[in-house]
Design an enzyme around this catalytic site. Structure first.
Site, PDB file in Angstrom:
ATOM      1  N   LYS A 151       0.848  -1.080   0.002  1.00 39.26           N
ATOM      2  CA  LYS A 151       0.074  -0.030   0.060  1.00 39.26           C
ATOM      3  C   LYS A 151       0.986   1.343  -0.026  1.00 39.26           C
ATOM      4  CE  LYS A 151      -1.126   2.118   3.680  1.00 39.26           C
ATOM      5  NZ  LYS A 151      -0.221   2.838   4.733  1.00 39.26           N
ATOM      6  N   HIS A 181      -1.282  -4.717   5.623  1.00 37.27           N
ATOM      7  CA  HIS A 181      -0.432  -5.441   6.580  1.00 37.27           C
ATOM      8  C   HIS A 181      -1.427  -5.567   7.979  1.00 37.27           C
ATOM      9  CE1 HIS A 181       0.698  -1.847   8.690  1.00 37.27           C
ATOM     10  NE2 HIS A 181       0.818  -2.308   9.660  1.00 37.27           N
ATOM     11  N   LYS A 185      -2.594  -9.024  10.699  1.00 40.16           N
ATOM     12  CA  LYS A 185      -2.484  -9.209  12.250  1.00 40.16           C
ATOM     13  C   LYS A 185      -3.485 -10.066  12.771  1.00 40.16           C
ATOM     14  CE  LYS A 185      -1.376  -4.112  12.578  1.00 40.16           C
ATOM     15  NZ  LYS A 185      -0.159  -4.010  13.360  1.00 40.16           N
ATOM     16  N   GLU A 219      -1.821   6.636  17.152  1.00 39.39           N
ATOM     17  CA  GLU A 219      -0.359   6.383  17.266  1.00 39.39           C
ATOM     18  C   GLU A 219       0.262   7.564  17.991  1.00 39.39           C
ATOM     19  OE1 GLU A 219       1.310   4.660  13.248  1.00 39.39           O
ATOM     20  OE2 GLU A 219       0.057   6.108  12.562  1.00 39.39           O
ATOM     21  N   ASP A 238      -3.111   7.506   3.841  1.00 40.96           N
ATOM     22  CA  ASP A 238      -2.257   6.528   4.490  1.00 40.96           C
ATOM     23  C   ASP A 238      -3.196   5.607   5.399  1.00 40.96           C
ATOM     24  OD1 ASP A 238       0.653   5.982   5.189  1.00 40.96           O
ATOM     25  OD2 ASP A 238       0.312   6.904   7.443  1.00 40.96           O
ATOM     26  N   HIS A 243      -6.387   0.795   6.212  1.00 42.43           N
ATOM     27  CA  HIS A 243      -6.313   0.101   7.327  1.00 42.43           C
ATOM     28  C   HIS A 243      -7.889   0.288   8.164  1.00 42.43           C
ATOM     29  CE1 HIS A 243      -2.216  -0.390   6.927  1.00 42.43           C
ATOM     30  NE2 HIS A 243      -1.715   0.631   7.335  1.00 42.43           N
ATOM     31  N   LYS A 339      -1.657  10.852  14.122  1.00 41.19           N
ATOM     32  CA  LYS A 339      -0.201  10.708  14.594  1.00 41.19           C
ATOM     33  C   LYS A 339      -0.162  11.590  15.928  1.00 41.19           C
ATOM     34  CE  LYS A 339       1.939   8.580  10.648  1.00 41.19           C
ATOM     35  NZ  LYS A 339       1.972   7.097  10.818  1.00 41.19           N
TER      36      LYS A 339
HETATM   37  C1  BG6 Z   1       1.516   2.036   7.799  1.00 42.95           C
HETATM   38  C2  BG6 Z   1       1.430   3.803   7.651  1.00 42.95           C
HETATM   39  O1  BG6 Z   1       0.616   1.455   6.662  1.00 42.95           O
HETATM   40  O2  BG6 Z   1       1.084   1.788   9.228  1.00 42.95           O
HETATM   41  C3  BG6 Z   1       2.135   4.227   8.744  1.00 42.95           C
HETATM   42  O3  BG6 Z   1       1.961   3.771   6.397  1.00 42.95           O
HETATM   43  C4  BG6 Z   1       1.689   3.777  10.195  1.00 42.95           C
HETATM   44  O4  BG6 Z   1       2.020   5.539   8.931  1.00 42.95           O
HETATM   45  C5  BG6 Z   1       1.723   2.118  10.021  1.00 42.95           C
HETATM   46  O5  BG6 Z   1       2.574   4.195  11.316  1.00 42.95           O
HETATM   47  C6  BG6 Z   1       1.047   1.850  11.407  1.00 42.95           C
HETATM   48  O6  BG6 Z   1       1.026   0.310  11.442  1.00 42.95           O
HETATM   49  P1  BG6 Z   1       1.029  -0.358  12.809  1.00 42.95           P
HETATM   50  O7  BG6 Z   1       1.149  -2.018  12.396  1.00 42.95           O
HETATM   51  O8  BG6 Z   1       2.152  -0.147  13.723  1.00 42.95           O
HETATM   52  O9  BG6 Z   1      -0.175  -0.133  13.581  1.00 42.95           O
END
Ligand code: BG6
Length: 483
Positions: A151, A181, A185, A219, A238, A243, A339
């Site tokens: 992505k 991704h 999980k 985050e 993003d 997600h 963020k």
């Molecule tokens: C990524 C984003 O796909 O996922 C990032 O580009 C983000 O900005 C990250 O920090 C978060 O992934 P995880 O697995 O840490 O929640």
């Protein structure tokens, strides 16, 4: 973990000297293969523009694996015998040279034409690499060929369509693995098990019993070194389009006919198609200013290296999403991500409807709270079910208590998402990958919000976002359930 050994194959990583390759892909691949003692079934060919020898690449990979906590004689041997490197040259267009190299490795190591092409590249380079693979004839062979796209898949509806069109010139959809991704999980996959293997919750999972659902991807990190990408993308592209949308569809989807890749993905697409256009007045954008997180002072977004002083890129998005179908009509889903919030947590909060009449009203000390199911996807993976109990003694007094389940207590540490996803790629299982129509339908939803001049309201780093996001829910007589 694996029911059958993986087929002998070559795993080609484009962008092999980048962070994703060293931090995630190589460690995940090694752990997966080593666990089943199948290291020799996978030959990795790192591809990049840097002029490196096999030996240089092996050294760097060894370092990366050590940093990931892997150190063993087997690991050294894998690096020395199964890792290879090919430079595409400065103009990165020597695909016939790459094709020759791949065929010669296949011959040397008796690999029957099974190939994974993993695009660990900046999105702008995807088209060139896909065309190079296709035009050099690498997308067909006597074995299976699969292509993996990281992505973001496109930056809006049109670019996603163009990318799909290009892929489909050389690959059948069954060969394409679009990665999100989050789907790798364990806790995200468990959403389906939780819902469809436990009838007690499924029978409550509808507009008659639920008041609202909130999904938060918070985050505490900032954008780090990623300004070049992030300042163009922003939080909507993003996290929200991928997600957060994945989580939303898994929570809202209907029961699939069977647990297969297409049945599940069909149901997810139906959810997306039931979402009416998102109204701008139900969307809040934010951008972090300097603040303090965990006792440490952090910079504001515009002070980050590589970000313009007047950047209006959103680092926070909150919105209300409605789903116009029989199950969910009228029930708001509130989603948010940001963020530099006060902590890292990904959480789904299902708030059930209040009792119709409070029979305890003669007792002023009796404040009933709504039942809530909190599903924490990370970092403390598990569930909490909140309900009211009577506090012993007089006067009659209610207290909210909860039932807990923590993954780590039951199963210990969970595998890395990339390990799960790579195994699925090697086994040809597309359940956890995003289908072409799914990615386009999701872009269709957010497309009208792109390019709009939404003000990005400021919020101090270390808070849970701008005040306007609170107001969004207050308008509906609700509030965010903060973790
Ligand atoms: C990524 C984003 O796909 O996922 C990032 O580009 C983000 O900005 C990250 O920090 C978060 O992934 P995880 O697995 O840490 O929640």
């Amino acid at each position: 973990m694996m029911e059958q050994p993986v087929d002998r194959h070559i795993f080609v990583i484009f962008g092999a000297t980048g962070n994703l390759s060293f931090l995630k892909l190589l460690p995940a691949l090694y752990r997966l293969l080593a666990h089943e003692k199948q290291q020799d079934r996978c030959h990795v060919l790192g591809v990049g523009t840097k002029e490196l020898s096999d030996k240089d690449f092996r050294e760097r990979a060894r370092e990366a694996l050590k940093n990931a906590g892997i150190s063993s004689k087997d690991m050294n041997e894998w690096c020395d015998t199964c890792l290879h490197y090919h430079s595409l040259g400065k103009s990165s267009d020597d695909y016939s040279g790459l094709a020759e190299r791949i065929r010669s490795l296949e011959k040397e190591y008796d690999i029957p034409g099974n190939r994974v092409f993993y695009m660990a590249l900046p999105p702008a380079i995807f088209p060139k690499a896909i065309t190079g693979i296709g035009e050099s004839g690498l997308s067909t062979s006597d074995g299976w060929v699969r292509i993996v796209i990281e992505k973001p898949f496109g930056s809006d509806l049109n670019s996603a369509k163009e990318l799909n069109h290009l892929l489909h010139q050389y690959f059948d959809e069954s060969q394409v693995y679009r990665i999100d991704h989050y789907l790798g999980k364990e806790t995200v996959q468990n959403l389906l098990i939780f819902r469809f293997a436990n009838t007690i919750f499924e029978s409550l999972w509808n507009r008659d019993r639920i008041d609202n659902i909130q999904i938060t991807v918070a985050e505490s990190i900032g954008i780090g070194e990623r300004a070049r990408y992030y300042d163009k993308a922003g939080a909507l592209r993003d996290i929200v389009q991928n997600h957060l949308t994945q989580l939303l569809t898994l929570v809202a989807m209907e029961v699939p006919a069977v647990f297969t890749a297409d049945d599940i993905r069909d149901e997810k697409v139906k959810v997306l198609r039931s979402i009416p256009l998102i109204r701008p007045e139900t969307v809040v954008f934010g951008q972090y200013e300097k603040g303090t997180i965990g006792g440490k002072k952090v910079k504001g977004y515009r002070e980050e290296t590589g970000v313009a002083d007047d950047s209006s890129t959103e680092t926070y998005v909150a919105m209300k999403v409605e789903i116009d179908n029989w199950r969910w009509q009228g029930i708001p889903f509130y989603i948010r991500t940001g963020k530099r919030l006060n902590r890292r947590v990904t959480q789904i909060v299902v708030t059930f409807r209040h009792e119709p009449v409070c029979i305890f009203r003669p007792y002023s000390s009796c404040q009933i709270t709504s039942n809530r199911l909190v599903i924490t996807l990370q970092p403390d993976e598990g569930f909490h079910l909140y309900f009211d109990v009577k506090r012993p003694g007089e006067p009659l007094w209610l207290k909210t208590e909860s039932l807990h389940f923590h993954y780590k207590d039951a199963f210990g540490p969970l595998p890395e998402a990339y390990q799960t996803l790579i195994l699925d790629i090697l086994q040809g299982d597309q359940t956890l990958f995003v289908r072409a129509d799914e990615v386009e339908t999701s872009w269709r939803l957010f497309n009208p919000l792109l390019g709009q001049d939404f003000p990005a309201h400021s919020y101090a780093a270390g808070t849970m976002g701008p005040e306007e996001a609170e107001k969004l829910l207050i308008k509906d007589g609700k509030k965010w359930e903060n973790p």
